[in-house]
Design an enzyme around this catalytic site. Sequence first.
Site, short mmCIF file in Angstrom:
data_model
loop_
_atom_site.label_atom_id
_atom_site.label_comp_id
_atom_site.label_asym_id
_atom_site.label_seq_id
_atom_site.Cartn_x
_atom_site.Cartn_y
_atom_site.Cartn_z
N CYS A 99 0.85 -1.19 0.00
CA CYS A 99 0.00 0.00 0.00
C CYS A 99 0.89 1.25 0.00
O CYS A 99 2.10 1.16 0.13
CB CYS A 99 -0.89 0.00 1.24
SG CYS A 99 0.00 -0.37 2.74
N CYS B 203 3.47 1.74 2.77
CA CYS B 203 4.66 0.89 2.75
C CYS B 203 5.72 1.51 1.85
O CYS B 203 6.90 1.51 2.15
CB CYS B 203 4.32 -0.51 2.26
SG CYS B 203 2.77 -1.13 2.90
#
Lengths: 334, 76
Positions: B10, B13
């Site tokens: 995502c 991250c």
Amino acid sequence: MAVFSWFNEVFLKMTWLNNFMGGIVENVFQLDSTSRIGASLQFFLYDTLKIFFLLSVLIFGISYIQSYFPPERTKKILGRYKGINASILSALLGTVTPFCSCSSIPLFIGFTGAGLPLGTTFSFLISSPLVDLASVILLASIFNWSIALAYVLVGLVLAVLGGGVIGRAGMENQVESFVYGASSIDVEEVKLSPKDRYNYSVEQVKEVIQKVWLYVLLGVGIGALIHNWIPQELITALLGQDKWYSVPLATLIGAPIYADIFGTLPIAEALLAKGVGLGTVLAFMMSVTVLSLPSLIMLKKVIKPRLMSLFVGIVVIGIFIIGFGFNEFSSVFI
Amino acid sequence: MEIKVLGPGCANCVRLEKNVEEALKNLGMKATVSKVTDPMDIISFGVMSTPGLVVDNKVVSYGRVLTPAEIEEKIN
């Protein structure tokens, strides 16, 4: 009580802001605030500012609380309880554990891999998006406290009963087998200083605003439309309190919509003002938050169709009951 | 030193990984940075809230995008 209602008027309902925006509409935009355009503009300005202000303050405060309950810790706590107690605790912790649909898979695998019963995990999965602390305070701001508290209560009951039914249905074979192979290791808790928690809360505010601002604007826009442009007859014909199908219809409309609860609030507010039943409005909001397609698609990776249908079925039936119930007894709340 | 960024990919991250690179650059340190994207592997560290940060196989943070300064503190 006087202090409390003063606080409510000033900080939650912000009637002064509404009046102020009325003044802006009349004097800056030179529009009659009782005309359609003027009233729409006033609603839009007032609601947008109010929601963003409340959102920032609330997310900050709530993130600070949530920083004490990461899912890693919740998992550890839940492991110590069994049966209905585990479900109740799970539903309660769901309200303070930060949750987003992107971490629902690791969370499901983590809970199940750690040996938590399916019922406990599903109580959490229902309560976490449904009974968000921030949304409760916004509900109190838009409606009133008795509605907000009733919402929390029925949300928690739905989570506990829903989890309970799923736990008893013997659906353990409906979980993808790899999930059970997950390691059940507990992470060593990372110590957070007050400064860490502060930073975390500020980040959360930024992140949430970035994520939801468009939904809020859209929601307020639609709310303003409903408020002043869509004929009341049309809305009451479809969603009016005397129509038995209003609750199922609202649930059906809500399910595929992926919006944050903050985006749905202005729509809910406008619908209620147009004479839509309280239960119908709540059914719409619950359906949008719990049955959102993205999280169902995520969940499909770890559970098989029968369990998925049971989950969706229970939630839908629960929302129907809550909707009909609130419509029947709405006079108690408004 | 071995640094792992835990997360299914995502936006957060990616941001954490960038901050790790920046922290390493600021400190003038070299380390192998890798991503752990498989949920099962993420769970094997006991982490559920992503993104997580693992330094030499020890979880130092989860559920947050640490700033470069914070990462420097953790790895120095």
